[in-house]
Write an enzyme that holds these catalytic residues in place. Structure first.
Site, short mmCIF file in Angstrom:
data_model
loop_
_atom_site.label_atom_id
_atom_site.label_comp_id
_atom_site.label_asym_id
_atom_site.label_seq_id
_atom_site.Cartn_x
_atom_site.Cartn_y
_atom_site.Cartn_z
N ASP A 36 4.72 19.44 4.25
CA ASP A 36 3.51 19.86 4.97
C ASP A 36 3.15 18.78 5.98
N THR B 197 -1.85 19.15 8.92
CA THR B 197 -2.69 19.40 10.09
C THR B 197 -4.13 19.51 9.61
N ILE C 75 7.82 21.05 10.00
CA ILE C 75 9.01 21.90 9.93
C ILE C 75 9.75 21.92 11.27
N ALA D 13 4.41 27.43 6.17
CA ALA D 13 3.85 26.54 7.20
C ALA D 13 3.62 27.31 8.48
N SER E 60 -2.52 29.29 11.61
CA SER E 60 -2.84 30.60 11.03
C SER E 60 -4.15 31.21 11.50
N THR F 234 5.00 25.70 16.22
CA THR F 234 5.11 25.67 14.75
C THR F 234 5.69 26.98 14.21
N THR G 67 2.84 38.47 8.11
CA THR G 67 1.50 39.03 8.04
C THR G 67 1.48 40.47 8.54
N ASP G 68 0.51 41.25 8.05
CA ASP G 68 0.36 42.62 8.54
C ASP G 68 -0.08 42.64 10.01
N GLU G 69 -0.54 41.47 10.51
CA GLU G 69 -1.04 41.44 11.90
C GLU G 69 0.07 41.70 12.91
N TYR H 63 -1.53 34.42 17.94
CA TYR H 63 -1.13 34.18 16.55
C TYR H 63 -0.15 35.26 16.09
N LYS I 188 3.89 35.07 15.03
CA LYS I 188 4.42 35.46 13.72
C LYS I 188 5.48 36.55 13.88
N ASN J 49 -16.14 44.09 7.86
CA ASN J 49 -16.61 42.70 7.78
C ASN J 49 -18.06 42.64 7.30
N ARG K 14 -14.62 38.74 19.23
CA ARG K 14 -13.36 38.03 19.48
C ARG K 14 -12.58 38.79 20.57
P1 NAD Z 1 -3.35 27.64 6.29
O1 NAD Z 1 -3.73 27.45 7.71
O2 NAD Z 1 -4.40 27.56 5.23
O3 NAD Z 1 -2.21 26.60 5.88
C1 NAD Z 1 -1.15 26.28 6.71
C2 NAD Z 1 -0.48 25.01 6.16
O4 NAD Z 1 0.66 24.74 6.99
C3 NAD Z 1 -1.38 23.76 6.23
O5 NAD Z 1 -1.26 23.03 5.04
C4 NAD Z 1 -0.80 22.96 7.40
O6 NAD Z 1 -0.97 21.56 7.26
C5 NAD Z 1 0.66 23.37 7.33
N1 NAD Z 1 1.36 23.21 8.61
C6 NAD Z 1 0.93 23.57 9.85
N2 NAD Z 1 1.86 23.24 10.77
C7 NAD Z 1 2.90 22.66 10.10
C8 NAD Z 1 4.15 22.14 10.49
N3 NAD Z 1 4.53 22.10 11.77
N4 NAD Z 1 4.98 21.66 9.54
C9 NAD Z 1 4.60 21.68 8.23
N5 NAD Z 1 3.42 22.15 7.81
C10 NAD Z 1 2.58 22.65 8.73
O7 NAD Z 1 -2.62 29.05 6.24
P2 NAD Z 1 -2.55 30.14 5.07
O8 NAD Z 1 -3.71 31.05 5.20
O9 NAD Z 1 -2.27 29.47 3.78
O10 NAD Z 1 -1.27 30.96 5.52
C11 NAD Z 1 0.04 30.62 5.06
C12 NAD Z 1 1.05 31.60 5.63
O11 NAD Z 1 0.72 32.91 5.21
C13 NAD Z 1 1.07 31.63 7.15
O12 NAD Z 1 2.40 31.71 7.56
C14 NAD Z 1 0.29 32.87 7.51
O13 NAD Z 1 0.75 33.41 8.73
C15 NAD Z 1 0.62 33.77 6.34
N6 NAD Z 1 -0.39 34.80 6.00
C16 NAD Z 1 -1.70 34.43 5.79
C17 NAD Z 1 -2.62 35.41 5.41
C18 NAD Z 1 -4.06 35.05 5.12
O14 NAD Z 1 -4.88 35.94 4.86
N7 NAD Z 1 -4.44 33.79 5.11
C19 NAD Z 1 -2.21 36.74 5.25
C20 NAD Z 1 -0.87 37.07 5.48
C21 NAD Z 1 0.03 36.08 5.84
P1 TYD Z 2 -10.36 35.93 9.80
O1 TYD Z 2 -10.79 35.43 8.47
O2 TYD Z 2 -10.29 34.99 10.96
O3 TYD Z 2 -8.97 36.68 9.57
P2 TYD Z 2 -8.10 37.63 10.57
O4 TYD Z 2 -8.68 37.58 11.93
O5 TYD Z 2 -6.75 37.01 10.52
O6 TYD Z 2 -8.18 38.99 9.96
O7 TYD Z 2 -11.34 37.12 10.22
C1 TYD Z 2 -11.51 38.25 9.40
C2 TYD Z 2 -12.41 39.21 10.13
O8 TYD Z 2 -13.72 38.63 10.24
C3 TYD Z 2 -11.98 39.50 11.56
O9 TYD Z 2 -12.25 40.85 11.87
C4 TYD Z 2 -12.86 38.59 12.41
C5 TYD Z 2 -14.14 38.51 11.61
N1 TYD Z 2 -14.89 37.23 11.72
C6 TYD Z 2 -16.26 37.26 12.00
O10 TYD Z 2 -16.87 38.32 12.18
N2 TYD Z 2 -16.93 36.06 12.10
C7 TYD Z 2 -16.30 34.86 11.95
O11 TYD Z 2 -16.97 33.79 12.07
C8 TYD Z 2 -14.90 34.84 11.62
C9 TYD Z 2 -14.17 33.56 11.43
C10 TYD Z 2 -14.24 36.06 11.52
#
Ligand code: NAD
Ligand code: TYD
Length: 339
Positions: free
Chosen positions: A33, A36, A60, A82, A85, A100, A125-127, A153, A157, A252, A276
């Site tokens: 990791d 960051t 990475i 990594a 996100s 990244t 991700t589903d995004e 983003y 991905k 939301n 947004r």
């Molecule tokens: P996060 O932002 O909480 O964590 C990301 C981690 O990656 C951090 O620890 C950061 O230090 C590390 N990182 C960033 N750049 C790096 C690099 N160049 N080398 C090594 N480490 C690095 O993210 P998360 O929410 O835990 O998401 C993890 C993965 O899951 C991502 O790939 C994201 O796209 C995917 N994902 C997230 C969600 C969600 O709801 N959070 C849903 C679907 C998929």
């Molecule tokens: P987020 O947690 O950033 O996840 P993602 O955009 O990847 O789905 O946001 C979830 C939803 O919440 C998204 O529709 C944006 C909205 N949102 C707010 O309304 N206010 C906020 O301050 C944030 C961070 C997100």
């Protein structure tokens, strides 16, 4: 078995390390990791203190470091969490997302080719599927839904996913990809909706809701995501994509009101702010393939999961207070000042 878990100091990666330590006690787990702003080593303290994982600080994208690690450990599996996100940050500064999320993934796969691997798993991700209309609840994302990204983003991905599929087809690299809906649970960084609302509501601060708050996300507890990844890593078919989700769509505004209710805080804290840019309307995953092939099912119902999560933030104030007292405050002021 030796597993490289990248991004393990972040939200889902750390939950995966805890999950795997229990689920596969005989595995060697190595976390790479870059630490960051989103990475937090204190999250892994209990695992580090007892030498239950090896931790390496680095990127990475750093080819020399990654090759050295592969040479030293001879990994059987790589699970790539990594990433940069946060959608809002990708709108402010897209470039690091390309570096990244795309180049980093490519460097990891080059190492897998060079040193050999049983499976490279890409956490996606589903995004990548874009969004769905609010007035067509019958429509869901399947693995066949075309990629159609909205934000830098999701575009980064999706690009990584395409590279993973290219390495599978061209170089026969054994890979799987999972595409999950929005996760919630412990160690979620407080820039994302759920932890942001919990932490701000606890401080009686206003709660920024983008646009009208009608956008829909499909929420899954992070533990259920980790369980699905473990199964796909071991049992998934080479080259396949698997959707993961909980059939749990919420607006939301519903999420924010649920949190306020449980904390006993007033809805007057809600502040509707500028939307947004490019804001996706609705995400909704069809996880039928994953359920059918592996008999995987979400085990944590949202009503329970959100209560447990709120309780976790109440019990672990030090974890998130350390974050929001640091450079995060500057981020918040910058990101929300124009809204
Ligand atoms: P996060 O932002 O909480 O964590 C990301 C981690 O990656 C951090 O620890 C950061 O230090 C590390 N990182 C960033 N750049 C790096 C690099 N160049 N080398 C090594 N480490 C690095 O993210 P998360 O929410 O835990 O998401 C993890 C993965 O899951 C991502 O790939 C994201 O796209 C995917 N994902 C997230 C969600 C969600 O709801 N959070 C849903 C679907 C998929
Ligand atoms: P987020 O947690 O950033 O996840 P993602 O955009 O990847 O789905 O946001 C979830 C939803 O919440 C998204 O529709 C944006 C909205 N949102 C707010 O309304 N206010 C906020 O301050 C944030 C961070 C997100």
């Amino acid at each position: 078995m030796k597993v490289l878990v990248t991004g393990g100091a972040g939200f889902i990666g750390s939950n995966f390390l805890y999950y795997m330590r229990k689920r596969r006690p005989d595995y060697k787990l190595v976390c790479l990791d870059a630490l960051t702003y989103a990475g937090n080593l204190s999250t892994l303290d209990p695992l580090l203190k007892n030498n239950e994982i090896d931790f390496v600080k680095g990127s990475i994208s750093d080819r020399d470091l990654v090759y050295k690690l592969f040479e030293e450990y001879k990994f059987d599996y790589v699970v790539n969490f990594a990433a940069e996100s946060h959608v809002d940050r990708s709108i402010t500064n897209p470039e690091i997302f390309l570096q990244t999320n795309i180049i980093g993934t490519q460097v990891l796969m080059d190492a897998c080719r060079k040193y050999g691997i049983k499976r490279f798993h890409q956490v996606s991700t589903d995004e990548v599927y874009g969004d769905l209309p609010l007035d067509r609840p019958d429509l869901l994302f399947t693995e066949e839904t075309p990629i159609n990204t909205s934000s830098p983003y999701s575009a980064s991905k999706a690009s990584a996913d395409l590279m993973v599929q290219a390495y599978n087809r061209t170089f026969k690299l054994p890979v799987t990809i999972s595409r999950c809906s929005n996760n919630y649970g412990p160690y979620h960084f407080p820039e994302k909706l759920i932890p942001l609302i919990i932490s701000r509501a606890l401080n009686d601060q206003d709660l920024p809701v983008y646009g009208t708050g009608e956008n829909v996300r499909d929420w899954l507890h992070v533990k259920d995501h980790c369980a699905a990844i473990d199964i796909i890593l071991h049992e998934g078919k080479d080259g396949e994509v698997y959707n993961i989700g909980g059939n749990n769509e919420k607006t939301n505004l519903e999420i924010v009101k649920t949190i306020l209710k449980q904390l006993g805080k007033p809805e007057s804290l809600i502040k509707f702010v500028t939307d947004r840019a490019g804001h996706d309307l609705r995400y909704a995953i069809d996880p039928a393939k994953t359920i059918k092939e592996f008999n995987w099912q979400p085990t944590i119902m949202f009503d329970d999961g959100i209560k447990q999560t709120i309780q976790w933030y109440l019990d672990n104030k030090e974890w998130w207070k350390n974050i929001i007292n640091g450079e995060y405050q500057t981020y918040y002021d910058e990101m929300y000042k124009e809204r």
